[in-house]
Design an enzyme around this catalytic site. Sequence first.
Site, PDB file in Angstrom:
ATOM      1  N   TRP A 392      17.474   3.048  11.880  1.00  8.93           N
ATOM      2  CA  TRP A 392      18.012   2.028  10.968  1.00  8.93           C
ATOM      3  C   TRP A 392      16.925   1.050  10.546  1.00  8.93           C
ATOM      4  CZ3 TRP A 392      22.398   0.725   8.381  1.00  8.93           C
ATOM      5  CH2 TRP A 392      22.475  -0.585   7.892  1.00  8.93           C
ATOM      6  N   MET A 393      16.993   0.632   9.268  1.00  6.43           N
ATOM      7  CA  MET A 393      16.157  -0.455   8.753  1.00  6.43           C
ATOM      8  C   MET A 393      16.950  -1.229   7.727  1.00  6.43           C
ATOM      9  SD  MET A 393      12.580  -0.411   6.573  1.00  6.43           S
ATOM     10  CE  MET A 393      13.417  -0.066   5.011  1.00  6.43           C
ATOM     11  N   ASN A 394      16.805  -2.573   7.731  1.00  7.16           N
ATOM     12  CA  ASN A 394      17.316  -3.346   6.604  1.00  7.16           C
ATOM     13  C   ASN A 394      16.283  -4.395   6.183  1.00  7.16           C
ATOM     14  OD1 ASN A 394      18.891  -4.233   9.184  1.00  7.16           O
ATOM     15  ND2 ASN A 394      19.130  -6.049   7.913  1.00  7.16           N
ATOM     16  N   ASP A 395      16.541  -5.678   6.271  1.00  8.62           N
ATOM     17  CA  ASP A 395      15.737  -6.696   5.597  1.00  8.62           C
ATOM     18  C   ASP A 395      14.237  -6.632   5.915  1.00  8.62           C
ATOM     19  OD1 ASP A 395      18.336  -7.438   5.209  1.00  8.62           O
ATOM     20  OD2 ASP A 395      18.171  -9.370   6.215  1.00  8.62           O
ATOM     21  N   GLN A 411      13.761  -5.512   9.807  1.00 11.16           N
ATOM     22  CA  GLN A 411      14.884  -5.337  10.713  1.00 11.16           C
ATOM     23  C   GLN A 411      15.025  -3.857  11.053  1.00 11.16           C
ATOM     24  OE1 GLN A 411      17.704  -8.405  11.203  1.00 11.16           O
ATOM     25  NE2 GLN A 411      15.529  -8.612  11.643  1.00 11.16           N
ATOM     26  N   PHE A 451      17.031 -11.262  14.472  1.00 15.34           N
ATOM     27  CA  PHE A 451      17.397 -11.177  13.076  1.00 15.34           C
ATOM     28  C   PHE A 451      16.237 -11.674  12.195  1.00 15.34           C
ATOM     29  CE2 PHE A 451      22.330 -11.204  13.637  1.00 15.34           C
ATOM     30  CZ  PHE A 451      22.272  -9.896  14.070  1.00 15.34           C
ATOM     31  N   ARG A 518      20.837 -18.975  10.027  1.00 14.74           N
ATOM     32  CA  ARG A 518      19.902 -17.864  10.157  1.00 14.74           C
ATOM     33  C   ARG A 518      18.857 -17.802   9.040  1.00 14.74           C
ATOM     34  NH1 ARG A 518      24.958 -14.989   9.674  1.00 14.74           N
ATOM     35  NH2 ARG A 518      25.376 -14.138   7.597  1.00 14.74           N
ATOM     36  N   GLU A 573      22.189 -15.668   2.445  1.00 16.18           N
ATOM     37  CA  GLU A 573      21.244 -15.143   3.419  1.00 16.18           C
ATOM     38  C   GLU A 573      19.826 -15.154   2.846  1.00 16.18           C
ATOM     39  OE1 GLU A 573      23.733 -12.153   6.191  1.00 16.18           O
ATOM     40  OE2 GLU A 573      23.170 -11.265   4.288  1.00 16.18           O
TER      41      GLU A 573
END
Length: 872
Positions: A392-395, A411, A451, A518, A573
């Site tokens: 998994w990867m996000n931001d 992330q 995060f 955050r 965000e």
Amino acid sequence: MTASVCTCTRGRRRSRTSRSARSRCDAEVAGEEEPLMAGEAVVIGDALIDEIHDDHGVREFVGGAALNVAVGLRRLGVRTTLIAMVGNDDAGARIRDHLSAYDVRLIASDAPSGTSRAIVQRAANGEPVYVFNEAARGRSIRYSDEARAAIDGAALVAISCFPFDRVAEVDALIDALGDTRVAVDPNPRSGMLSDRAAFVRGFERMAPRAALVKVGADDAALLYDDDLDGLRSRLRALGVPAVLATAGAQGAVIETDAGTVTAPISALPGPVIDTVGAGDATLAAVAAALVEAGPTSGHDWAVVLRRAMDVAAATCRAEGGLLRTPESTSRRCRAVDDPRPGEQLRPEAAPRRPDGRSGQMTSPLESTLKEPRVIHDSELGPLLHFAPERNWMNDPNGLVFHKGRHHLYYQCNPYGSDHAHISWGHASSADLVTWEHHPVAITADDDGQIFSGSIVLDVGNTSGLGTDESPALVAFYTLASSNPGRQAQALAYSTDDGMTWTKYSGNPVLDRGTTDFRDPKVFRYEGADGGYWVMVAVEAVDRQVLLHRSDDLITWSFLSAFGPARAVDGVWECPDLFPLAVDGDESDVRWVLLISLNPGGVAGGSGTQYVIGHFDGVTFTPDDGATGEQVAWLDYGRDCYAGVTFDGLAPDERTLIAWMSNWDYAHRLPYTDGPLQSAMMTLPRRLSLTTVDGRLRLRQRPIAPVQDERVVASDVLVGSSTGLGATPTAGRISLRVDVLDADGFALRMHADNAGDGGVVLTLDRAAQSLTLDRRSGAEGVHALFGSAEVMPYAGGRTVDLEVWVDRASVEVFAEGGTRVLTDLIAPQGGRILSIEGVGGTVRVERIAVAEVPAAGVPRATGDAFAGSTTPR
């Protein structure tokens, strides 16, 4: 005992989900294999951790027969609730995360002895031997008011691996069921079976009440010392209306009052990998048919059984018990063919630290891990865009230019393909084109997940974490703890140029005591009275950007707040705040505030807005008339989110990278084979402020490898569809078109031989808009994936566009980069590139293609997912 409820929340790490986000929760699974059904199901039984010991070490899976059936039903389009005993421990948290990832609601009975666990080893003859812990042997289910309401509202209750050998459990089950329609799989486990005769009596109390009973050869032998045909006859004699008898590789039989139907196990491409989930998948497939009133004739039952054998065969073609379908094996789609989010790998032994924990790991969960599973295929992945090696990867996080290299942290889940155990991955590049993977930088631990955040070079050693000669790189991240649920800002530092990181012993450094504070972005501000550090972060649910200052990066004081304002239909965000000179004039500098939000983006789901204004070191003041638009959007597509910029570059080199996905469907995109992956970044984009018709706009210019281009059309009139050769696998399409008196034109990419299908970019002159239609092929991806995005365009009669394509994405730059649209695309069947006039003839002044045959992300040596964070 009490019951607790775990419900699915879509979107990124929110402790409170907006109403519009929740309304889409049920739609997310609809596009996997089957349409979402009207009826709902409840599954009652076991949920546990399977701990498998073999030549590969020790591997752990989230499992249990009832859990597998529940997840299988949901993946077949049935809204499903699982009622099971799950502990409030690490194993229970993994089970809850797994069910949440697949949108299965959990109503959990208390587990005084913790979560159930099965230890699986191989006997000398190769057969598995199961040993169950005390929790599994003593499992008990209680039926709260909420559980009873779920049962009452269900079209079907499926029962699997239930403790039928305990009279009190059976009494409570029968009382809770009432008149609800039931399907039963006794699924006895010898290691859980305390009294065989009592189990048979309890099972046969329930069987005549069931609409269907599933049994296998093992059940017949273990419970009755009989064969499968004998057990089938016994159940029919007891009055069971439908008996499903499964016989492994020989297929299955369904015997009903309408007759007996048989079906062999289906022949599908690829080898059989693991049969552990075949029986549960078979029950889920048949139960899904029962949810919608169910079959009545022999023909109906035959259709249901054939489909169940298809599903069972597909499930056997991957490891673990997760239900898969034949469609997923053919198109390799994660929607029903992904690695199990609950999977972990564990070595038999690991080096121990003095504190008794393994190696450099920083949590009990990490200490059980051997290595992550490689799940990204570099042969089919993006050529132009950054993607991690696996998982998994996000931001994007911690973007910093340091000693000649651009560092991209991001992330990631080092251990699987779901949004869990969030840590910071790491890669670096000299040119923003070719990337080198590095070990995981900052790893989740007992204190919480890591995060999003940012990195600065502590010039002047204001924190004292480095030296004057060699200042530290200082990372700020949101420490997301779950007990209690809180988000605060923490710090880690590196004295070896960002390769390894030490968590600050005084964390967190900024804590408001709230659950949604955050995404810190820190930068150095130089004002008339000197310089200091500024942090922008969000109170996400409140839709506020909060600004704080510090002299030493450790002690922070509040400055001001911005918002709610502009787009507020989702949580805020990943803010960023930076100065840009207008049209390059350093005497006219404005500040740009980026705010991502989810949902509420311009194209639906995730999106990013920008606000132009002034910053005096304390307060950001928006210039309400700067853009002439109520909301200025960074990107008009579906797949550009959480974009932030690099620290450490020159002011005129401000560069952004964003996550190329959308929380509407990111959890359901493929993670195994194939080009379409959720784990990709956009092209890096150089930012500037420019004036257009007296208004300010943010301009984005892509950074990508420069290649020789070939002109495929020049000074030609086009009415009907005109072929231009092949769509580049990866590269740039540049076009200049004079619309003349036509209504517009359509550029079709990846069209088939008949000139149909593909991804279509259309200019509508009257509407002053560009539309990117990516619906072709989307039906096999996700219900929310098929879409057509609209972007305003007011460039006049002559249209200049720059279109960057990769194996699974399109990025459109229009009006000199002041209008941008980014979309992932489904795998396409064609390669043809064509253009046509819409409502008349257009003049193609020039179309050129620059192919990029080999660029992007090479495989790196070593393990990029080894933990490297140590406590201070």
